[in-house]
Motif scaffolding. Structure first.
Motif, mmCIF file in Angstrom:
data_model
loop_
_atom_site.group_PDB
_atom_site.id
_atom_site.type_symbol
_atom_site.label_atom_id
_atom_site.label_comp_id
_atom_site.label_asym_id
_atom_site.label_seq_id
_atom_site.Cartn_x
_atom_site.Cartn_y
_atom_site.Cartn_z
ATOM 1 N N GLY A 144 0.776 -1.230 0.000
ATOM 2 C CA GLY A 144 0.000 0.000 0.000
ATOM 3 C C GLY A 144 0.807 1.280 0.000
ATOM 4 N N ASP A 145 2.128 1.192 -0.092
ATOM 5 C CA ASP A 145 2.989 2.373 -0.082
ATOM 6 C C ASP A 145 3.714 2.524 -1.418
ATOM 7 O OD1 ASP A 145 2.466 3.093 2.613
ATOM 8 O OD2 ASP A 145 3.874 1.540 3.294
ATOM 9 N N LEU A 146 4.049 3.762 -1.751
ATOM 10 C CA LEU A 146 4.788 4.057 -2.968
ATOM 11 C C LEU A 146 6.287 3.974 -2.699
ATOM 12 C CD1 LEU A 146 4.120 5.063 -5.922
ATOM 13 C CD2 LEU A 146 4.754 7.344 -5.093
ATOM 14 N N TRP A 147 7.009 3.299 -3.590
ATOM 15 C CA TRP A 147 8.455 3.149 -3.478
ATOM 16 C C TRP A 147 9.116 3.638 -4.764
ATOM 17 C CZ3 TRP A 147 11.090 0.390 0.628
ATOM 18 C CH2 TRP A 147 10.236 -0.038 1.648
ATOM 19 N N VAL A 148 10.191 4.396 -4.631
ATOM 20 C CA VAL A 148 10.931 4.869 -5.802
ATOM 21 C C VAL A 148 12.129 3.952 -6.024
ATOM 22 C CG1 VAL A 148 10.195 7.271 -5.610
ATOM 23 C CG2 VAL A 148 12.222 6.525 -4.365
ATOM 24 N N ILE A 149 12.361 3.587 -7.281
ATOM 25 C CA ILE A 149 13.458 2.670 -7.620
ATOM 26 C C ILE A 149 14.175 3.179 -8.869
ATOM 27 C CG2 ILE A 149 12.284 0.666 -6.629
ATOM 28 C CD1 ILE A 149 11.630 -0.185 -9.548
ATOM 29 N N ASP A 150 15.327 2.569 -9.154
ATOM 30 C CA ASP A 150 16.074 2.764 -10.404
ATOM 31 C C ASP A 150 16.416 4.231 -10.648
ATOM 32 O OD1 ASP A 150 16.046 0.087 -10.817
ATOM 33 O OD2 ASP A 150 14.543 0.113 -12.408
ATOM 34 N N HIS A 151 17.523 4.669 -10.052
ATOM 35 C CA HIS A 151 17.944 6.061 -10.167
ATOM 36 C C HIS A 151 19.209 6.234 -11.006
ATOM 37 C CE1 HIS A 151 15.991 5.543 -6.089
ATOM 38 N NE2 HIS A 151 15.151 6.321 -6.725
ATOM 39 N N GLY A 152 19.597 5.213 -11.742
ATOM 40 C CA GLY A 152 20.859 5.266 -12.467
ATOM 41 C C GLY A 152 20.915 6.293 -13.574
ATOM 42 N N ALA A 153 19.745 6.750 -14.051
ATOM 43 C CA ALA A 153 19.723 7.753 -15.127
ATOM 44 C C ALA A 153 19.800 9.177 -14.587
ATOM 45 C CB ALA A 153 18.454 7.586 -15.967
ATOM 46 N N SER A 154 20.067 9.333 -13.306
ATOM 47 C CA SER A 154 20.211 10.651 -12.691
ATOM 48 C C SER A 154 21.666 11.116 -12.737
ATOM 49 C CB SER A 154 19.743 10.599 -11.234
ATOM 50 O OG SER A 154 18.434 10.102 -11.122
ATOM 51 N N LEU A 155 21.873 12.378 -12.377
ATOM 52 C CA LEU A 155 23.220 12.950 -12.238
ATOM 53 C C LEU A 155 24.046 12.763 -13.506
ATOM 54 C CD1 LEU A 155 24.016 11.722 -8.604
ATOM 55 C CD2 LEU A 155 22.805 13.789 -9.301
ATOM 56 N N TYR A 156 23.450 13.127 -14.632
ATOM 57 C CA TYR A 156 24.100 12.904 -15.926
ATOM 58 C C TYR A 156 25.463 13.589 -16.022
ATOM 59 C CZ TYR A 156 22.797 17.687 -16.886
ATOM 60 O OH TYR A 156 22.684 19.046 -16.813
ATOM 61 N N PHE A 157 25.705 14.623 -15.229
ATOM 62 C CA PHE A 157 26.923 15.419 -15.381
ATOM 63 C C PHE A 157 28.195 14.601 -15.242
ATOM 64 C CE2 PHE A 157 25.612 15.863 -10.899
ATOM 65 C CZ PHE A 157 26.750 15.414 -10.242
ATOM 66 N N HIS A 158 28.150 13.514 -14.420
ATOM 67 C CA HIS A 158 29.399 12.775 -14.201
ATOM 68 C C HIS A 158 29.812 11.956 -15.422
ATOM 69 C CE1 HIS A 158 26.990 9.324 -11.991
ATOM 70 N NE2 HIS A 158 26.591 9.502 -13.221
ATOM 71 N N HIS A 159 28.912 11.750 -16.357
ATOM 72 C CA HIS A 159 29.299 11.047 -17.587
ATOM 73 C C HIS A 159 30.154 11.931 -18.493
ATOM 74 C CE1 HIS A 159 26.855 7.579 -16.651
ATOM 75 N NE2 HIS A 159 25.815 8.359 -16.417
ATOM 76 N N GLY A 160 30.234 13.202 -18.201
ATOM 77 C CA GLY A 160 31.075 14.111 -18.972
ATOM 78 C C GLY A 160 32.401 14.418 -18.311
ATOM 79 N N TRP A 161 32.792 13.618 -17.332
ATOM 80 C CA TRP A 161 34.022 13.885 -16.595
ATOM 81 C C TRP A 161 35.240 13.197 -17.206
ATOM 82 C CZ3 TRP A 161 32.526 13.405 -10.672
ATOM 83 C CH2 TRP A 161 31.752 14.530 -10.327
ATOM 84 N N GLY A 162 35.135 12.721 -18.425
ATOM 85 C CA GLY A 162 36.277 12.035 -19.032
ATOM 86 C C GLY A 162 37.510 12.906 -19.144
ATOM 87 N N ARG A 163 37.304 14.208 -19.332
ATOM 88 C CA ARG A 163 38.432 15.138 -19.436
ATOM 89 C C ARG A 163 38.627 15.943 -18.161
ATOM 90 N NH1 ARG A 163 37.571 17.606 -25.572
ATOM 91 N NH2 ARG A 163 37.679 15.596 -26.676
ATOM 92 N N GLY A 164 37.918 15.585 -17.135
ATOM 93 C CA GLY A 164 38.049 16.287 -15.871
ATOM 94 C C GLY A 164 36.700 16.735 -15.342
ATOM 95 N N VAL A 165 36.674 17.030 -14.046
ATOM 96 C CA VAL A 165 35.446 17.502 -13.413
ATOM 97 C C VAL A 165 35.048 18.838 -14.029
ATOM 98 C CG1 VAL A 165 34.421 18.289 -11.246
ATOM 99 C CG2 VAL A 165 35.932 16.288 -11.274
ATOM 100 N N GLY A 166 33.796 18.954 -14.379
ATOM 101 C CA GLY A 166 33.319 20.174 -15.025
ATOM 102 C C GLY A 166 32.958 21.266 -14.033
ATOM 103 N N ASP A 167 32.098 22.174 -14.483
ATOM 104 C CA ASP A 167 31.719 23.340 -13.706
ATOM 105 C C ASP A 167 30.389 23.079 -12.988
ATOM 106 O OD1 ASP A 167 31.217 25.802 -12.656
ATOM 107 O OD2 ASP A 167 30.950 26.825 -14.577
ATOM 108 N N PRO A 168 30.374 23.088 -11.655
ATOM 109 C CA PRO A 168 29.111 22.873 -10.941
ATOM 110 C C PRO A 168 28.033 23.879 -11.309
ATOM 111 C CG PRO A 168 30.965 22.692 -9.433
ATOM 112 C CD PRO A 168 31.512 23.205 -10.725
ATOM 113 N N ALA A 169 28.426 25.091 -11.638
ATOM 114 C CA ALA A 169 27.441 26.127 -11.961
ATOM 115 C C ALA A 169 26.642 25.774 -13.204
ATOM 116 C CB ALA A 169 28.140 27.475 -12.156
ATOM 117 N N ARG A 170 27.249 25.058 -14.115
ATOM 118 C CA ARG A 170 26.525 24.671 -15.329
ATOM 119 C C ARG A 170 25.399 23.700 -14.998
ATOM 120 N NH1 ARG A 170 29.192 22.084 -20.868
ATOM 121 N NH2 ARG A 170 27.236 21.960 -22.042
#
Length: 251
Positions: A144-170
């Motif tokens: 009877g309760d709602l549960w949230v699952i599968d959050h792997g598609a979040s925080l997309y910014f870290h997939h662009g860290w191949g050349r280094g940590v980017g700008d948090p402001a962006r």
């Protein structure tokens, strides 16, 4: 998170793009295993841990997480070649998500009403989750309760860290599109504004640091400018804190 050896691979969940599977652990628990050897990589596991921890802190239900220790022997006895290959690539520490027996997918009925739905929407907007549409709600109803699952598609910014940590402001300024969200139609602007005011008081850099402390060191792959787990944790905290200070991302 607790470390649990895997004792048996039960069955694949072939509806998942990364081919997660049901496994049994030495603690007699049953888990959905997200494999480190899947094509999406370790950063998906990191996102799962971070967003699950944030979900609990903003008052949402999400299954318990453990670290699953997968031995090489387990792969040796798997008949399916695709699964055997995945298990062989995933020897070591993987992510385990407590299996909820008898749970069923969200069908539009809100067990706890609009406030809970607004918290889900807020969390997805804050973490830039792009995977909670009617095509794939990633919501379960259990006892009877709602549960949230599968959050792997979040925080997309870290997939662009191949050349280094980017700008948090962006990331902080990046708007989030709610038009496809499974709960957008039931969350009115006043409810979302009230939840926003509440949750901004509950989260801060200290909370984010505690959340990042739950991520195992070996899942934090070094990037230029952040070569240690400690440096990577600090980078995630910077991105989350910058997002919290901004407001343009909220629908």
């Amino acid at each position: 998170m607790p470390l649990v050896p895997v004792t048996r691979y039960v069955t694949p969940l072939r509806e998942g793009g990364s081919l997660p599977g049901i496994v049994e652990g030495a603690d007699l628990g049953t888990y959905v295993c997200k494999f480190r050897g899947a094509g999406q990589g370790l950063r998906v596991l990191v996102a799962e841990v971070i967003v699950s921890a944030l979900a609990r802190r903003v008052g949402l239900r999400t299954p318990r997480l453990v670290v699953l220790d997968l031995s090489r022997d387990l792969a040796r006895y798997e008949a399916d070649e695709e699964v055997q290959d995945l298990l062989a690539k995933s020897v070591g520490r993987n992510l385990g998500i407590d299996f909820l027996p008898g749970a069923f997918g969200y069908d539009g009925d809100l067990p706890a009403g609009v406030d809970e739905a607004a918290r889900v929407l807020w969390l997805d907007a804050f973490c830039a989750n792009v995977d909670r549409s009617w095509r794939n709600p990633n919501l379960l109803v259990w006892h009877g309760d709602l549960w949230v699952i599968d959050h792997g598609a979040s925080l997309y910014f870290h997939h662009g860290w191949g050349r280094g940590v980017g700008d948090p402001a962006r990331f902080a300024a990046q708007p989030w599109d709610p038009s496809d969200h499974v709960l957008r139609a039931v969350v009115h602007d006043e409810a979302l504004a009230a939840v926003d005011a509440d949750l901004r008081q509950q989260l801060d850099r200290d909370v984010f640091a505690e959340v990042l402390g739950e991520v195992p060191d070996e899942w934090l792959e070094p990037v230029p400018g952040a070569e240690t787990p400690q440096a990577l944790r600090a980078a995630y905290v910077d991105f989350l804190a910058a997002r919290l200070q901004a407001s343009g991302w909220l629908p």
